[in-house]
Design a protein around this motif. Structure first.
Motif, PDB file in Angstrom:
ATOM      1  N   LEU A 170       0.824  -1.206   0.000  1.00 39.43           N
ATOM      2  CA  LEU A 170       0.000   0.000   0.000  1.00 39.43           C
ATOM      3  C   LEU A 170       0.860   1.258   0.000  1.00 39.43           C
ATOM      4  CD1 LEU A 170      -2.818   1.242   0.131  1.00 39.43           C
ATOM      5  CD2 LEU A 170      -2.715   1.057   2.629  1.00 39.43           C
ATOM      6  N   ILE A 171       1.920   1.239   0.807  1.00 44.07           N
ATOM      7  CA  ILE A 171       2.827   2.385   0.840  1.00 44.07           C
ATOM      8  C   ILE A 171       3.525   2.539  -0.506  1.00 44.07           C
ATOM      9  CG2 ILE A 171       4.891   3.348   1.938  1.00 44.07           C
ATOM     10  CD1 ILE A 171       4.068   1.873   4.502  1.00 44.07           C
ATOM     11  N   LEU A 172       3.936   1.406  -1.083  1.00 45.89           N
ATOM     12  CA  LEU A 172       4.633   1.444  -2.364  1.00 45.89           C
ATOM     13  C   LEU A 172       3.730   1.989  -3.465  1.00 45.89           C
ATOM     14  CD1 LEU A 172       7.130   0.832  -4.017  1.00 45.89           C
ATOM     15  CD2 LEU A 172       6.310  -1.512  -4.302  1.00 45.89           C
ATOM     16  N   ALA A 173       2.444   1.672  -3.410  1.00 46.90           N
ATOM     17  CA  ALA A 173       1.502   2.190  -4.406  1.00 46.90           C
ATOM     18  C   ALA A 173       1.476   3.717  -4.362  1.00 46.90           C
ATOM     19  CB  ALA A 173       0.110   1.619  -4.155  1.00 46.90           C
ATOM     20  N   THR A 174       1.519   4.284  -3.167  1.00 47.23           N
ATOM     21  CA  THR A 174       1.538   5.736  -3.015  1.00 47.23           C
ATOM     22  C   THR A 174       2.817   6.325  -3.600  1.00 47.23           C
ATOM     23  OG1 THR A 174       0.253   5.507  -0.970  1.00 47.23           O
ATOM     24  CG2 THR A 174       1.332   7.619  -1.351  1.00 47.23           C
ATOM     25  N   VAL A 175       3.945   5.669  -3.314  1.00 46.21           N
ATOM     26  CA  VAL A 175       5.231   6.117  -3.861  1.00 46.21           C
ATOM     27  C   VAL A 175       5.206   6.052  -5.389  1.00 46.21           C
ATOM     28  CG1 VAL A 175       7.696   5.584  -4.007  1.00 46.21           C
ATOM     29  CG2 VAL A 175       6.515   5.477  -1.795  1.00 46.21           C
TER      30      VAL A 175
END
Length: 206
Positions: free
Chosen positions: A179-184
């Motif tokens: 989920l964090i990587l999707a934001t990045v």
């Protein structure tokens, strides 16, 4: 801080623990430290190679970094979706490992568990020669070493951590990282569009 979070997410030290335990299952405990060190060093060499030479290769091919950032962001986003909705990273790589010789733990531990395709793309994006000074790039390289050092420690403590969080816990961590990587990834695409002049990002609007 953004660079540290990005590197931690794409390398995912916790997610590599089940892969390490599987790869070293038939290896004497006294050799586990050497296996963990070897895999971490191989991943370091691979990622440093992309960090130092990735952009030079792109420019030699006549490719603009903005387009690479967009492409890289899309790939990272797809990678993130797979982490969130697909089979968990550890189980997928363990299944793949069953088809290979694990005697040297290069596959799947060093590549693609630690030095994943997402990590290779991320280090190039985070060290853009046109957007980051040499000291900033050196800081990113240092943060990469820090994250890999954390990964090495996690591998050394793999048995204890596995008992504490279990395979399910590692899967949950992997999905949160996704989920964090999707934001990045979305931020990378927007940054690429801005570099190409296709999107005017106004920091004041935030």
């Amino acid at each position: 801080m953004r660079e540290l979070i990005t590197l931690f997410v794409v390398i995912d030290p916790i997610g590599s623990i089940p892969v390490f335990l599987y790869a070293a299952a038939n290896v004497p405990a006294r050799l586990h430290r050497a296996y963990a060190l070897r895999a971490t060093l191989i991943a370091l060499v691979v990622l440093m190679g992309f960090l130092v030479g990735g952009q030079f290769l792109l420019e030699a091919l006549g490719l603009r970094l903005g387009t690479f950032r967009i492409a890289g962001g899309i790939v990272l986003f797809l990678f993130a979706l797979n982490m969130i909705f697909g089979e968990s990273k550890p189980q997928r790589e363990i299944d793949d490992a069953g088809r290979e010789d694990l005697s040297n733990v290069v596959f799947p531990l060093a590549i693609p568990s630690i030095a994943s395709p997402g990590a290779m793309l991320a280090v190039v994006i985070l060290t853009d020669n046109h957007g980051h000074s040499v000291p900033e790039q050196a800081l990113t390289a240092f943060l990469l070493v820090v994250v890999l050092a954390v990964t090495f420690v996690c591998l050394l403590l793999a048995s204890q951590i596995q008992k504490l969080i279990g395979t399910t816990g590692a899967s949950i961590v992997s999905r949160v990282m996704g989920l964090i990587l999707a934001t990045v990834a979305v931020d990378a695409v927007l940054g690429g569009l801005d570099m190409l002049g296709l999107l005017a990002l106004d920091p004041a609007a935030n």
